[in-house]
Design an enzyme around this catalytic site. Sequence first.
Site, PDB file in Angstrom:
ATOM      1  N   TYR A  57      25.232  31.366  17.026  1.00 53.37           N
ATOM      2  CA  TYR A  57      25.920  30.850  15.848  1.00 53.37           C
ATOM      3  C   TYR A  57      26.198  31.963  14.845  1.00 53.37           C
ATOM      4  O   TYR A  57      25.285  32.559  14.289  1.00 53.37           O
ATOM      5  CB  TYR A  57      25.098  29.757  15.174  1.00 53.37           C
ATOM      6  CG  TYR A  57      24.716  28.605  16.072  1.00 53.37           C
ATOM      7  CD1 TYR A  57      25.491  28.250  17.176  1.00 53.37           C
ATOM      8  CD2 TYR A  57      23.579  27.847  15.810  1.00 53.37           C
ATOM      9  CE1 TYR A  57      25.131  27.190  17.990  1.00 53.37           C
ATOM     10  CE2 TYR A  57      23.219  26.779  16.612  1.00 53.37           C
ATOM     11  CZ  TYR A  57      23.990  26.454  17.702  1.00 53.37           C
ATOM     12  OH  TYR A  57      23.634  25.407  18.511  1.00 53.37           O
ATOM     13  N   PHE A 209      33.082  13.040  13.382  1.00 50.34           N
ATOM     14  CA  PHE A 209      34.160  12.061  13.536  1.00 50.34           C
ATOM     15  C   PHE A 209      33.670  10.638  13.295  1.00 50.34           C
ATOM     16  O   PHE A 209      34.387   9.806  12.720  1.00 50.34           O
ATOM     17  CB  PHE A 209      34.764  12.186  14.939  1.00 50.34           C
ATOM     18  CG  PHE A 209      36.057  11.440  15.106  1.00 50.34           C
ATOM     19  CD1 PHE A 209      37.249  11.991  14.670  1.00 50.34           C
ATOM     20  CD2 PHE A 209      36.088  10.188  15.688  1.00 50.34           C
ATOM     21  CE1 PHE A 209      38.451  11.306  14.826  1.00 50.34           C
ATOM     22  CE2 PHE A 209      37.275   9.497  15.844  1.00 50.34           C
ATOM     23  CZ  PHE A 209      38.463  10.062  15.409  1.00 50.34           C
TER      24      PHE A 209
END
Length: 328
Positions: A57, A209
């Site tokens: 990351y 989402f």
Amino acid sequence: MIGVPIRRLGQLAVSAQGLGCMGMSHAYGEADDAQSIATVHHAIGLGVNFLDTADFYGAGHNEQLVGRAVAGRRDDVVIATKFGFANRLGEPTLIRGDAAYVRQACEASLRRLDVDHIDLYYQHRVDPTVPIEETAGAMAELVTEGKVRHLGLSEASAATIRRAHAVHPIAALQSEWSLWTRDIESDIAPVCAELGIGIVPFSPLGRGFLTGRYNSVDELAADDMRRRQPRFADGNIEQNLAIVAKLTELASAKGVSAGQLALAWVLHRGEDVVPIPGTRRTRNLEENVGALAVELSTEDVEAIEAAAPAERVAGPRYDETSLGFVNG
């Protein structure tokens, strides 16, 4: 705010919900270190002690960020990190699980985190060219040396999990699991239950989402990885938005948000399941932690799953190349 209970991943005790730190450095737009560190501190204050990062990351930035955030508070947190992506900024993707690389990666993560041990060390993706017994054996040596406390795998198949666990106990499997990604339920989750391995679902909110906050990729930053994912593409996003609309209706009837309902569903999968929703904003963190207070009846679960049946989700969770690295 509800107190955060404790769950177990194998023999490792952690808060029942963790904090995924990836988005603080990677994939979801420009980083804001000050905001992210404040969110980590707030999480600890709320009782969320399980922090998830990886050397992948931000090409190491995320581990450094987490290290800065927990400086002086090491005993208050459980740190999980991962190795495996050997060319973090390179193409094509190179996965390594050989013994020499396992040690090299661990030493580098310890330096970036500025800690003397890692509580939970995952293989981020399985290296198809190296027997899992070699990788798990090298990881086990790190446990013997005190550099790592517990071992994990990420996106591994049932067969790989069994083989690794035979070398050294695996505490946790980290894989994607949410209302719109349920493929581990058929064979992987049952093997974990059989072997006493906890499951750490990442993206339990479907990359945000399922919160209902997004109606178009135009709302995302230009470099947000979701712009390139099939479920957010034209032709798929409309069908998926219809699912979220039904979840929102159910959530409203219970007096909670769609995201809280989706998280509560994941938490309901078992006492050995610890989701790690990611955020860099304290308001989202508080909403996520609030899911721990949402009680679901059998009827609630049935209604949720009827509103979001797995077969109705449009599009695969990754592009074809990325799918080649999962369930190895």
